[in-house]
Design an enzyme around this catalytic site. Sequence first.
Site, mmCIF file in Angstrom:
data_model
loop_
_atom_site.group_PDB
_atom_site.id
_atom_site.type_symbol
_atom_site.label_atom_id
_atom_site.label_comp_id
_atom_site.label_asym_id
_atom_site.label_seq_id
_atom_site.Cartn_x
_atom_site.Cartn_y
_atom_site.Cartn_z
ATOM 1 N N SER A 81 -0.754 -12.115 -8.623
ATOM 2 C CA SER A 81 -1.003 -11.963 -9.864
ATOM 3 C C SER A 81 -0.156 -12.393 -11.077
ATOM 4 C CB SER A 81 -1.237 -10.500 -10.218
ATOM 5 O OG SER A 81 -2.595 -9.982 -9.704
ATOM 6 N N LYS B 283 7.339 -1.305 -6.690
ATOM 7 C CA LYS B 283 6.580 -2.510 -5.979
ATOM 8 C C LYS B 283 6.817 -3.819 -6.647
ATOM 9 C CE LYS B 283 2.330 -1.995 -4.901
ATOM 10 N NZ LYS B 283 0.841 -1.810 -4.630
ATOM 11 N N LYS C 202 -0.932 1.327 -14.182
ATOM 12 C CA LYS C 202 -2.351 1.542 -13.483
ATOM 13 C C LYS C 202 -3.435 1.803 -14.292
ATOM 14 C CE LYS C 202 -3.749 0.772 -9.298
ATOM 15 N NZ LYS C 202 -3.456 -0.167 -8.260
ATOM 16 N N LYS D 91 1.941 -3.943 -15.522
ATOM 17 C CA LYS D 91 1.246 -4.616 -14.619
ATOM 18 C C LYS D 91 0.771 -3.730 -13.334
ATOM 19 C CE LYS D 91 -0.615 -8.450 -12.852
ATOM 20 N NZ LYS D 91 -1.997 -7.852 -13.145
ATOM 21 N N ASP E 34 -8.473 -3.274 -7.911
ATOM 22 C CA ASP E 34 -7.975 -2.425 -7.092
ATOM 23 C C ASP E 34 -9.381 -1.753 -6.341
ATOM 24 O OD1 ASP E 34 -5.370 -0.636 -6.285
ATOM 25 O OD2 ASP E 34 -6.859 1.000 -6.344
ATOM 26 N N THR F 154 -3.192 -9.955 -1.130
ATOM 27 C CA THR F 154 -2.776 -8.943 -0.474
ATOM 28 C C THR F 154 -2.635 -8.482 1.053
ATOM 29 O OG1 THR F 154 -3.303 -7.797 -2.477
ATOM 30 C CG2 THR F 154 -2.653 -6.247 -0.902
HETATM 31 P P1 NDP Z 1 -11.910 -2.204 -1.648
HETATM 32 O O1 NDP Z 1 -12.579 -1.427 -2.812
HETATM 33 O O2 NDP Z 1 -12.127 -3.697 -1.821
HETATM 34 O O3 NDP Z 1 -12.154 -1.603 -0.324
HETATM 35 C C1 NDP Z 1 -11.573 -0.254 -0.010
HETATM 36 C C2 NDP Z 1 -12.112 -0.009 1.222
HETATM 37 O O4 NDP Z 1 -11.723 1.287 1.653
HETATM 38 C C3 NDP Z 1 -13.790 -0.238 1.352
HETATM 39 O O5 NDP Z 1 -13.823 -0.618 2.758
HETATM 40 C C4 NDP Z 1 -13.902 1.650 1.273
HETATM 41 O O6 NDP Z 1 -15.273 1.592 1.708
HETATM 42 C C5 NDP Z 1 -12.912 1.996 1.929
HETATM 43 N N1 NDP Z 1 -12.643 3.526 1.637
HETATM 44 C C6 NDP Z 1 -13.022 4.422 2.660
HETATM 45 N N2 NDP Z 1 -12.789 5.707 2.100
HETATM 46 C C7 NDP Z 1 -12.443 5.293 0.877
HETATM 47 C C8 NDP Z 1 -12.084 6.392 -0.130
HETATM 48 N N3 NDP Z 1 -12.104 7.615 -0.291
HETATM 49 N N4 NDP Z 1 -11.716 5.734 -1.521
HETATM 50 C C9 NDP Z 1 -11.722 4.362 -1.664
HETATM 51 N N5 NDP Z 1 -12.053 3.492 -0.606
HETATM 52 C C10 NDP Z 1 -12.270 4.217 0.543
HETATM 53 O O7 NDP Z 1 -10.347 -2.067 -2.363
HETATM 54 P P2 NDP Z 1 -9.106 -2.590 -1.922
HETATM 55 O O8 NDP Z 1 -9.106 -3.267 -0.525
HETATM 56 O O9 NDP Z 1 -8.549 -3.518 -2.987
HETATM 57 O O10 NDP Z 1 -7.905 -1.471 -1.736
HETATM 58 C C11 NDP Z 1 -7.996 -0.838 -0.606
HETATM 59 C C12 NDP Z 1 -6.232 -0.164 -0.807
HETATM 60 O O11 NDP Z 1 -5.493 -1.208 -1.094
HETATM 61 C C13 NDP Z 1 -6.065 0.817 -1.932
HETATM 62 O O12 NDP Z 1 -5.054 1.736 -1.434
HETATM 63 C C14 NDP Z 1 -5.576 -0.100 -3.162
HETATM 64 O O13 NDP Z 1 -4.692 0.799 -3.924
HETATM 65 C C15 NDP Z 1 -4.513 -0.887 -2.278
HETATM 66 N N6 NDP Z 1 -4.010 -2.098 -2.854
HETATM 67 C C16 NDP Z 1 -5.108 -3.021 -3.490
HETATM 68 C C17 NDP Z 1 -4.664 -4.404 -4.016
HETATM 69 C C18 NDP Z 1 -5.584 -5.354 -4.134
HETATM 70 O O14 NDP Z 1 -5.157 -6.382 -4.585
HETATM 71 N N7 NDP Z 1 -6.678 -5.272 -4.280
HETATM 72 C C19 NDP Z 1 -3.079 -4.668 -3.609
HETATM 73 C C20 NDP Z 1 -2.321 -3.691 -3.132
HETATM 74 C C21 NDP Z 1 -2.761 -2.471 -2.772
HETATM 75 P P3 NDP Z 1 -16.844 1.274 1.357
HETATM 76 O O15 NDP Z 1 -16.727 0.169 1.698
HETATM 77 O O16 NDP Z 1 -17.709 2.201 1.871
HETATM 78 O O17 NDP Z 1 -16.534 1.500 -0.259
HETATM 79 O O1 2IT Z 2 -1.855 -1.917 -6.099
HETATM 80 C C1 2IT Z 2 -1.424 -2.741 -6.311
HETATM 81 O O2 2IT Z 2 -0.532 -3.521 -6.245
HETATM 82 C C2 2IT Z 2 -2.729 -3.776 -7.026
HETATM 83 N N1 2IT Z 2 -3.925 -3.290 -7.001
HETATM 84 C C3 2IT Z 2 -2.632 -4.982 -7.331
HETATM 85 C C4 2IT Z 2 -2.142 -5.240 -8.998
HETATM 86 C C5 2IT Z 2 -2.215 -6.442 -9.538
HETATM 87 O O3 2IT Z 2 -1.645 -6.312 -10.807
HETATM 88 O O4 2IT Z 2 -2.281 -7.457 -8.992
#
Ligand code: NDP
Ligand code: 2IT
Length: 450
Positions: A383, A114, A126, A90, A166, A209
Amino acid sequence: MGIVDNILDQIKNNKCETDNVFYQALEEVLDSLKPVLASDTRYARHAILERLIVPDRIVKFKVVWMDDNQNIQVNTGYRVQFNNALGPYKGGLRFHPSVNEGILKFLGFEQIFKNSLTGLPIGGGKGGSDFNPKGKSDFEIMKFCSAFMTELHKYIGPRIDVPAGDIGVGAREIGYLFGEYKKITSSYEGVLTGKPFMFGGSLMRPEATGYGVVFFTDEMLKYAGKKLEDKICCVSGSGNVAIHTIEKLYHMKAKPVTCSDSKGAIYDARGIDLDYLKELKLVQRGSLEEYAKTHSDAIYTKVEDYPTNGHEVWQIPCDYAFPCATQNELTLVDAQHLVENGVVAVTEGANMPSTPEAIEYLQKNNILFAPAKAANAGGVAVSEFEMSQNASMSKWTFEKVEERLELTMRAIFKRVHLTASDYGYDGNYIHGANIAGFKKVADAMITEGI
Ligand code: NDP
Ligand code: 2IT
């Protein structure tokens, strides 16, 4: 030389450059495990570490699709199925040009612990692609997702491996991926989570999240006799995690004053305008530069090459900091600024957003530190709630999902807190999370045999 140093040495000698982040994640976890391995020889006898640090399999495939100009494009797709001792693999899918095997191995490895911490029956995995969704039309996103699923569908299933979102993958992408899976397999099943609500998505998965990050922080602060109310918070990122962290901070009466994207950072001393931010980033998919144009008091700083640069967010004085963008975005210099300006706690919303040097500095200065694998587990927890709802063909209410999410996050904090204390690491939630996450998976691996 102990077993941990031996293993790290071997990996260090054989790793390639893309493995740097994977090695960083390994080094932190294995360091935490030293006392566990010393006090329980079963783990060495069953070669648990040697088995745990190698993914069960990595699937790598070609993704061919046609853009709007009828040019044929070729990308690489991956799924890292790391460990399924506790349940089906997952974890999310990341679409970003930086994606490579090393990044996905680091994310998959973290996901094992996690998911274990949630107490739910899910293993770790992943996946993703080096596809860049930026500037693509809706039709191009659909074409890419269909092509990606043409290959991925062979390796996933509701009891095998259940991907989610992600970076660069949200409800839109999951919708197209689900549509293609259904077309190929003729099977309407919960093979992906984060689906739109109308066809099997859970209420509150988009918010989960970020909301979970704040519930975890609230519990950590309670234990320390502190609170969120009226406190200034700095958040980085402006995607799914950042936006919903900001939203829940407002619910808790805190004041989030920053956010950022890959092009720049916003400081709005009156508090981030959340409705506007949602419309700008989630609907229009625009740049934060627009925020400054419509909010004359807000300060916008342009950034080149994030996250190598782009540290403005951490220069704003705050009580609590929430890095919610990407890995290694919060460096030693940023940690020094935060401490100088009186920060009290740092909670990781993104995966591994703080460098090891930053963490060491924060801990030396007695800053409360909530590590990602515990603090951002709310997304994957909901999830799993979505998997449960799909399996029983039911729908939970928003209130029920939120109540369970809150209980889950507060329980994770307690588990991490108690485990840290049990091993003489009082208040060190990195060690607490790594040890608690590890023990469940390792015990399951022993019980299941080789
Ligand atoms: P999104 O794609 O929704 O948002 C990412 C954000 O980070 C955007 O604002 C993006 O800018 C910015 N950003 C800036 N620099 C970088 C870079 N070098 N690479 C990627 N993004 C960048 O992603 P999420 O909010 O879903 O994810 C953010 C973090 O949280 C990641 O580390 C992810 O692994 C983690 N995460 C996500 C979960 C989820 O449920 N979605 C769960 C747990 C962890 P711009 O708008 O310009 O693209
Ligand atoms: O980093 C994370 O925990 C996620 N991107 C969410 C994973 C999931 O299966 O909901």
